[in-house]
Scaffold this motif. Structure first.
Motif, short mmCIF file in Angstrom:
data_model
loop_
_atom_site.label_atom_id
_atom_site.label_comp_id
_atom_site.label_asym_id
_atom_site.label_seq_id
_atom_site.Cartn_x
_atom_site.Cartn_y
_atom_site.Cartn_z
N ALA A 160 -62.45 -4.66 -32.09
CA ALA A 160 -61.74 -5.72 -31.35
C ALA A 160 -60.31 -5.85 -31.86
CB ALA A 160 -62.48 -7.04 -31.48
N ALA A 163 -58.33 -2.74 -30.80
CA ALA A 163 -57.92 -2.75 -29.39
C ALA A 163 -56.65 -3.57 -29.21
CB ALA A 163 -59.05 -3.30 -28.52
N MET A 439 -64.10 -5.65 -25.15
CA MET A 439 -62.93 -5.10 -25.81
C MET A 439 -61.69 -5.14 -24.92
SD MET A 439 -63.92 -1.06 -25.88
CE MET A 439 -64.17 -0.09 -24.40
N TRP A 442 -59.52 -8.15 -25.53
CA TRP A 442 -58.60 -7.98 -26.68
C TRP A 442 -57.43 -7.08 -26.30
CZ3 TRP A 442 -59.27 -10.69 -31.18
CH2 TRP A 442 -60.49 -11.38 -31.30
#
Length: 463
Positions: A160, A163, A439, A442
């Motif tokens: 996370a 990203a 994800m 993020w």
């Protein structure tokens, strides 16, 4: 002399070194494999060559990898891998490794200057600390989660953050952020169209969009936040496209609120995002919004509870049990993926069972402790404060609308955390399967830092 200069260039440039190694590997495989490989081995080799091709493209044009991540995350089929591991998660990991590779080789880590970076690294640090502490035996006669599960839980926190940092570092031009954003809208809009006109694209959706994508609150939240903010605030978008986006926004809200009305994670975060986007325009609008929405918000929350009262009451009981358990190690938690292995020691309504909290914030405390939650709230504050300051500084048009959408998306994410672990999935609930959509939340937040860098660069060049 020229050869010596070439060798020096290879030594000083790890990306060039990696490219040459890949090219040599391709040539060797193309010569040797056809001589003695079976059909299955040739198929694997072709897959490996495709991966090599992707690596070469990403090394040359890093933003292409980020745009490709949207497609891979949502539509790339996942083979039968353990623990919900999928191509989207693996591709994100590959992009992070390719980004870090030159810095590791040169032993010089350079991160973007932004107030969001330190709390993000603190989240990763607290997760690593909790993973180490999680190897201890906290209760007599119990075992923690298997090591691969703990590593999977740790990977979610690391990926996370990765990203977010990828977008913050690698997107320096607005066009790449536009490509990334419109790619997401194009793919996710297919799901809305599938609900509105089932005979049109519903069958295509079933084959195209992968498990763990459309049943994730982040999927709908960011579609709503992006389409609404771009429709309202992108004054440089052609009127036809604004009408198209506005229609898509209304259709999506119809799907999540009327067709999927029983699924609170679909419409409640979306409503919070819309309110935040409108309120971010000015404090006067925010005040009017608060005064006019008190009654509707109460009715909406009452309806949500009344239609699922049993689930609501059991969740409250589960939260109390988790809070009771957390007292044994509140600072660092029990480690990623571990706490549900201890819940059976604390009876829930007379039953001893393994369960998860269905609450993002309790999940964070139980896994990486109050320390980890403080770091996350610190990050949420910094990215929110950054977006708030950029909402008027960002160039008008797409960039400004993006900032408003990111503020709404952030508010919706924080609200969704009270429902389920949507944006930092717990391995035994949403897990890595759902992380392929989480994800992307993020990724979009990382775009705020990209715009910050673009604005800072424009101010520096104009002064």
């Amino acid at each position: 002399m020229r050869h010596l200069q070439s060798l020096d260039a290879l030594r000083s440039n790890p990306e060039s070194r990696l490219r040459w190694l890949l090219v040599v590997g391709i040539l060797l495989c193309s010569v040797l494999l056809p001589l003695q490989a079976s059909a299955y081995q040739l198929l694997l080799a072709l897959g490996a060559l495709a991966v090599v091709g992707v690596i070469l493209v990403v090394l040359r044009w890093p933003p292409v990898g980020l745009v490709a991540l949207v497609y891979v995350a949502l539509i790339a089929p996942a083979p039968d891998l353990p623990g919900g591991l999928n191509i989207g998660v693996l591709f994100l990991g590959l992009l992070i490794v390719l980004w870090l590779w030159p810095m590791i080789v040169q032993r010089r880590i350079q991160l973007v200057i932004s107030p969001t970076v330190r709390p993000l690294l603190a989240i990763v640090g607290s997760a690593i600390l909790a993973f180490i502490v999680g190897q201890l035996t906290w209760f007599v006669g119990t075992q923690h989660a298997p090591l691969d599960t703990q590593l999977g839980g740790l990977a979610i926190f690391v990926l996370a953050a990765g990203a977010f940092l990828l977008v913050a570092h690698q997107i320096h031009e607005m066009k790449w952020l536009q490509w990334l954003t419109w790619s997401y809208v194009a793919l996710t809009s297919l799901q809305t169209l599938g609900w509105i006109a089932p005979g049109l694209v519903r069958g295509l959706n079933d084959r195209l969009l992968q498990p763990g994508t459309t049943n994730n609150s982040m999927f709908w939240l960011w579609l709503v936040a992006i389409t609404f903010s771009q429709t309202v605030y992108n004054n440089k978008l052609h009127i036809v496209w604004r009408v198209v986006l506005g229609s898509l926004f209304l259709a999506t809200m119809y799907v999540v609120f009327f067709i999927q009305n029983e699924w609170k994670s679909g419409y409640l975060p979306a409503f919070v995002a819309i309110a935040a986007i409108i309120a971010a325009r000015s404090w006067r609008i925010a005040l009017v919004l608060v005064l006019t929405c008190i009654v509707p918000a109460q009715l909406l929350s009452s309806q949500a509870v009344a239609t699922d009262e049993y689930s609501y009451s059991t969740r409250l009981d589960a939260w109390l049990v988790i809070l009771q358990m957390i007292k044994f190690n509140p600072v660092t938690g029990f480690g990623p993926g571990n706490y549900s292995f201890y819940t059976h020691l604390f009876p829930l309504r007379g039953y001893n069972a393994r369960f998860n909290s269905h609450n993002q914030y309790l999940d964070i405390i139980a896994q990486i402790g109050i320390l980890g939650l403080i770091c996350f709230l610190w990050f949420a504050w910094e990215i929110g404060w950054l977006g708030w300051h950029l909402r008027d500084k960002a160039p008008s048009g797409f960039a400004r609308a993006y900032i408003y959408g990111a503020l709404g998306g952030l508010a919706g994410m924080l609200a969704s955390g009270m429902l389920v672990d949507w944006f930092l999935p717990y391995v035994y609930n949403i897990g890595l399967t759902g992380f392929r959509t989480s994800m992307l939340a993020w990724v979009f937040l990382g775009g705020v830092v990209s715009i910050e860098r673009i604005v800072r660069h424009q101010e520096a060049t104009s002064s």
